[in-house]
Design a protein around this motif. Structure first.
Motif, PDB file in Angstrom:
ATOM      1  N   LEU A   1      51.891 -77.032  85.727  1.00 37.52           N
ATOM      2  CA  LEU A   1      51.975 -75.952  84.744  1.00 37.52           C
ATOM      3  C   LEU A   1      53.356 -75.298  84.767  1.00 37.52           C
ATOM      4  O   LEU A   1      53.957 -75.034  83.716  1.00 37.52           O
ATOM      5  CB  LEU A   1      50.899 -74.900  85.021  1.00 37.52           C
ATOM      6  CG  LEU A   1      49.454 -75.303  84.745  1.00 37.52           C
ATOM      7  CD1 LEU A   1      48.509 -74.182  85.165  1.00 37.52           C
ATOM      8  CD2 LEU A   1      49.245 -75.631  83.267  1.00 37.52           C
TER       9      LEU A   1
ATOM     10  N   ALA B   1      48.722 -80.842  81.609  1.00 39.53           N
ATOM     11  CA  ALA B   1      49.368 -79.578  81.256  1.00 39.53           C
ATOM     12  C   ALA B   1      49.990 -79.668  79.867  1.00 39.53           C
ATOM     13  O   ALA B   1      49.906 -78.716  79.072  1.00 39.53           O
ATOM     14  CB  ALA B   1      50.436 -79.228  82.295  1.00 39.53           C
TER      15      ALA B   1
ATOM     16  N   LEU C   1      52.093 -69.713  80.451  1.00 37.34           N
ATOM     17  CA  LEU C   1      52.047 -70.843  81.381  1.00 37.34           C
ATOM     18  C   LEU C   1      52.493 -70.416  82.779  1.00 37.34           C
ATOM     19  O   LEU C   1      51.907 -70.831  83.786  1.00 37.34           O
ATOM     20  CB  LEU C   1      52.945 -71.977  80.880  1.00 37.34           C
ATOM     21  CG  LEU C   1      52.361 -72.943  79.860  1.00 37.34           C
ATOM     22  CD1 LEU C   1      53.408 -73.975  79.463  1.00 37.34           C
ATOM     23  CD2 LEU C   1      51.120 -73.642  80.387  1.00 37.34           C
TER      24      LEU C   1
ATOM     25  N   GLY D   1      50.174 -70.662  85.992  1.00 41.45           N
ATOM     26  CA  GLY D   1      50.687 -71.468  87.101  1.00 41.45           C
ATOM     27  C   GLY D   1      50.859 -70.649  88.361  1.00 41.45           C
ATOM     28  O   GLY D   1      50.541 -71.112  89.463  1.00 41.45           O
TER      29      GLY D   1
END
Length: 276
Positions: A147, A86, A182, A186
């Motif tokens: 993430l 990540a 992100l 995620g």
């Protein structure tokens, strides 16, 4: 592959990730000894470390004759792998020099926990965990956690940066947009992980959802991130409040991941505490 060999793979991986993190801080310079840029070295070292670490996971998988996903120690293996991955994704997209250092440090913490508190890794796998949906459910969730962990680090960074600056946090800033993306990715993987979990539950226990303590906390975590996603889309939202709420979401995520194992209501009654 014996668990006793984990330390050698872990040390090699952490060293490579550390080299990559160091190179990321100097990505505007050239490594004169080999006439390559430090940015190339950052990519090469981090990817090499990921390959070394994954080679252990794969070999351990083969030796166990099952996915290494049953115990908390085994899931920490995946989290230690996905964190630098990540970090590399964030570095590749937004060129944040510090992200590889933080992801390496966090991965090291989980590796050290596994080294100093090893768990029994037997080949035995209870029938409920033999479903083909079990492995994708856990792996997708671990990637989502990595993430969202990286997004949390960026949120903390933005909050600290905002306190040291006289200007307010802008929802249109590069940093804000970066960690926002992100969170969205995620959250998407978390949703897929929950769907895979429902399919696994249907095959293992005959129903998609039973409001088991683990499932309840999974729902709480999912809805908390859903609140963030919707609040973020409000044009007049307050960025600082959104950042603080994201930190609350990550605390709830930790409760869902491992905190549930220590709740009196879950011990002995939850079907998800098979690794205790």
């Amino acid at each position: 592959m014996s668990w006793d060999l984990f330390i050698y793979f872990a040390v090699a991986s952490v060293l490579l990730w550390t080299i990559g993190a160091y190179a990321a801080w100097r990505d505007n310079h050239e490594w004169k000894a080999f006439h390559i840029s430090y940015r190339v070295l950052a990519y090469a070292a981090t990817i090499a470390g990921l390959l070394v670490f994954f080679s252990f996971i794969l070999s351990f998988w083969i030796s166990l004759e099952r996915p290494p996903l049953r115990t908390m120690g085994e899931t920490r293996l995946w989290y230690s792998f996905f964190l630098p991955l990540a970090g590399l994704m964030v570095y590749s997209r937004w060129k944040y020099k510090w992200i590889l250092s933080f992801s390496t440090l966090l991965a090291l913490v989980f590796i050290c926990v596994n080294l100093f508190k090893p768990e029994i890794h037997s080949k035995t796998l209870m029938p409920a965990l033999q479903s083909p949906w079990f492995a994708p459910h856990v792996i997708v969730y671990m990637f989502a956690y990595a993430l969202l962990g990286a997004a949390t680090l960026m949120a903390i960074y933005i909050l600290i940066k905002g306190r040291s600056s006289s200007s307010p946090i802008s929802p249109l800033s590069t940093e804000y947009e970066a960690f926002d993306n992100l969170v969205y990715v995620g959250f998407a993987f978390m949703t897929f992980g929950m769907l895979f979990g429902a399919l696994w539950a249907k095959e293992a226990w005959g129903h998609y959802w039973s409001w088991d303590p683990k499932e309840t906390w999974a729902a709480i975590t999912w809805f908390s991130y859903l609140v963030y996603v919707h609040y973020r889309r409000i044009p007049t939202h307050r960025p600082k409040l959104a950042l603080w709420w994201l930190l609350v979401c990550f605390v709830l995520l930790q409760m869902c991941w491992w905190g549930i194992n220590y709740l009196p209501s879950a011990i002995g009654s939850s079907v998800h505490t098979y690794n205790m």
